[in-house]
Design a protein around this motif. Sequence first.
Motif, PDB file in Angstrom:
ATOM      1  N   UNK A  45       0.831  -1.230   0.124  1.00  0.00           N
ATOM      2  CA  UNK A  45       0.096  -0.085  -0.054  1.00  0.00           C
ATOM      3  C   UNK A  45       0.893   1.321  -0.137  1.00  0.00           C
ATOM      4  N   UNK A  46       0.074   2.497  -0.478  1.00  0.00           N
ATOM      5  CA  UNK A  46       0.808   3.597  -0.540  1.00  0.00           C
ATOM      6  C   UNK A  46       0.207   4.473   0.438  1.00  0.00           C
ATOM      7  N   UNK A  47       0.888   5.297   1.317  1.00  0.00           N
ATOM      8  CA  UNK A  47       0.117   6.190   2.222  1.00  0.00           C
ATOM      9  C   UNK A  47       0.725   7.626   2.451  1.00  0.00           C
ATOM     10  N   UNK A  48      -0.113   8.451   2.293  1.00  0.00           N
ATOM     11  CA  UNK A  48       0.188   9.999   2.808  1.00  0.00           C
ATOM     12  C   UNK A  48      -0.113  10.056   4.321  1.00  0.00           C
ATOM     13  N   UNK A  49       0.571  10.752   5.013  1.00  0.00           N
ATOM     14  CA  UNK A  49       0.316  11.218   6.547  1.00  0.00           C
ATOM     15  C   UNK A  49       0.782  12.549   6.533  1.00  0.00           C
ATOM     16  N   UNK A  50      -0.422  13.460   6.994  1.00  0.00           N
ATOM     17  CA  UNK A  50       0.166  14.744   7.381  1.00  0.00           C
ATOM     18  C   UNK A  50       0.204  15.115   8.802  1.00  0.00           C
ATOM     19  N   UNK A  51       1.245  16.005   9.131  1.00  0.00           N
ATOM     20  CA  UNK A  51       1.645  15.818  10.595  1.00  0.00           C
ATOM     21  C   UNK A  51       2.632  14.692  10.765  1.00  0.00           C
ATOM     22  N   UNK A  52       3.100  14.120   9.815  1.00  0.00           N
ATOM     23  CA  UNK A  52       3.878  12.783  10.087  1.00  0.00           C
ATOM     24  C   UNK A  52       5.275  12.880  10.685  1.00  0.00           C
ATOM     25  N   UNK A  53       5.520  13.863  11.132  1.00  0.00           N
ATOM     26  CA  UNK A  53       6.814  14.197  11.802  1.00  0.00           C
ATOM     27  C   UNK A  53       7.215  13.831  13.122  1.00  0.00           C
ATOM     28  N   UNK A  54       5.911  13.879  13.705  1.00  0.00           N
ATOM     29  CA  UNK A  54       6.184  13.780  15.462  1.00  0.00           C
ATOM     30  C   UNK A  54       4.845  13.273  15.700  1.00  0.00           C
ATOM     31  N   UNK A  55       4.753  12.867  17.217  1.00  0.00           N
ATOM     32  CA  UNK A  55       3.621  12.595  17.665  1.00  0.00           C
ATOM     33  C   UNK A  55       2.828  11.547  16.931  1.00  0.00           C
ATOM     34  N   UNK A  83      11.465  15.412  10.792  1.00  0.00           N
ATOM     35  CA  UNK A  83      11.035  14.616   9.459  1.00  0.00           C
ATOM     36  C   UNK A  83      11.936  13.849   9.109  1.00  0.00           C
ATOM     37  N   UNK A  84      13.444  14.281   9.169  1.00  0.00           N
ATOM     38  CA  UNK A  84      14.323  13.390   8.725  1.00  0.00           C
ATOM     39  C   UNK A  84      14.406  12.187   9.420  1.00  0.00           C
ATOM     40  N   UNK A  85      14.262  12.458  11.014  1.00  0.00           N
ATOM     41  CA  UNK A  85      14.248  11.271  11.787  1.00  0.00           C
ATOM     42  C   UNK A  85      13.515   9.955  11.333  1.00  0.00           C
ATOM     43  N   UNK A  86      12.204  10.587  11.088  1.00  0.00           N
ATOM     44  CA  UNK A  86      11.001   9.722  10.855  1.00  0.00           C
ATOM     45  C   UNK A  86      11.231   9.108   9.374  1.00  0.00           C
ATOM     46  N   UNK A  87      11.507   9.918   8.547  1.00  0.00           N
ATOM     47  CA  UNK A  87      12.081   9.459   7.253  1.00  0.00           C
ATOM     48  C   UNK A  87      13.048   8.024   7.037  1.00  0.00           C
TER      49      UNK A  87
END
Length: 288
Positions: A45-55, A83-87
């Motif tokens: 699957x392909x997903x987009x998450x807004x506010x995906x950098x923290x929390x 964001x770099x960390x989550x990526x």
Amino acid sequence: MPIPDYPRPPFKPQQQPFPGKSARTDPVPDIGKDSYVGHGLLEGKRALITGGDSGIGAAVAIAFAREGASVAIAHLPEEQDDAVDILAQIKAAGVQGHSFPCDLRDPAQIQTLAAGVLEAFGGLDVLVNNAAYQRYFQSFEEITLDEWTRTFATNVHAPFYLIKQLVPHLQPGASIINTASVNAKDPTPNILPYSTTKGAVANMTLGLASLLAERGIRVNAVLPGPIWTPFIPAGMAEEKVKTFGSQTPFGRPGQPAELASAYVMLATDTASYTSGALITIAGAQAVL
């Protein structure tokens, strides 16, 4: 795996400029880096998450990636470090990952985000509207029209417009997951603009679920209770931060990692008959 002994209030009084940094939040929120184990539930699957950098957004991004989904995250430009960390966490799971800095209050940037994600993935299967803005007010008089407008622009207009951009590209079986809040049903007076928008998000979820059912697109929302994220010291008064989560029967706030499984479930094909659901996750707190 045993449930960790998660932190309980009282917490250190603290505040941050919005939207807050994970590393400056004490204690640092658990987003599942060391705990979430995937089982291939979202393979391909392909997903987009807004506010995906923290929390919550970061926890969902990590969980989706470890379940086999390729993940794009949208975040404010000033949140690039998080964001770099989550990526890196996404790519470490062996899936495709992308980061899109943008301000979702700007419709032109939403258009650019949607086009960029579709180009990167060649389509989209899951959209998680999670980005939000919150501010604490001591009195009604403190709430300005600018604050009211900013809150609605981020929390209501942005997810609607992003859905508007992406729905023509979603296939039957696609899933839209909105992050609402228990404030949709039990509003906190001192965050009136935020509480009002979350009521709107809940109702938008129910209406869209009906409107998009004939296309085979499912629309649901998660309603978090008190969750320990950078959002809290960035959007609440210091005295409220100190006791945050103490009102729940669990006696503590939830951690972002504790919500991720709900988003995973709503994104899976096995949830094919689940649409128009408002799922409360609030540590046994009664929200009617």
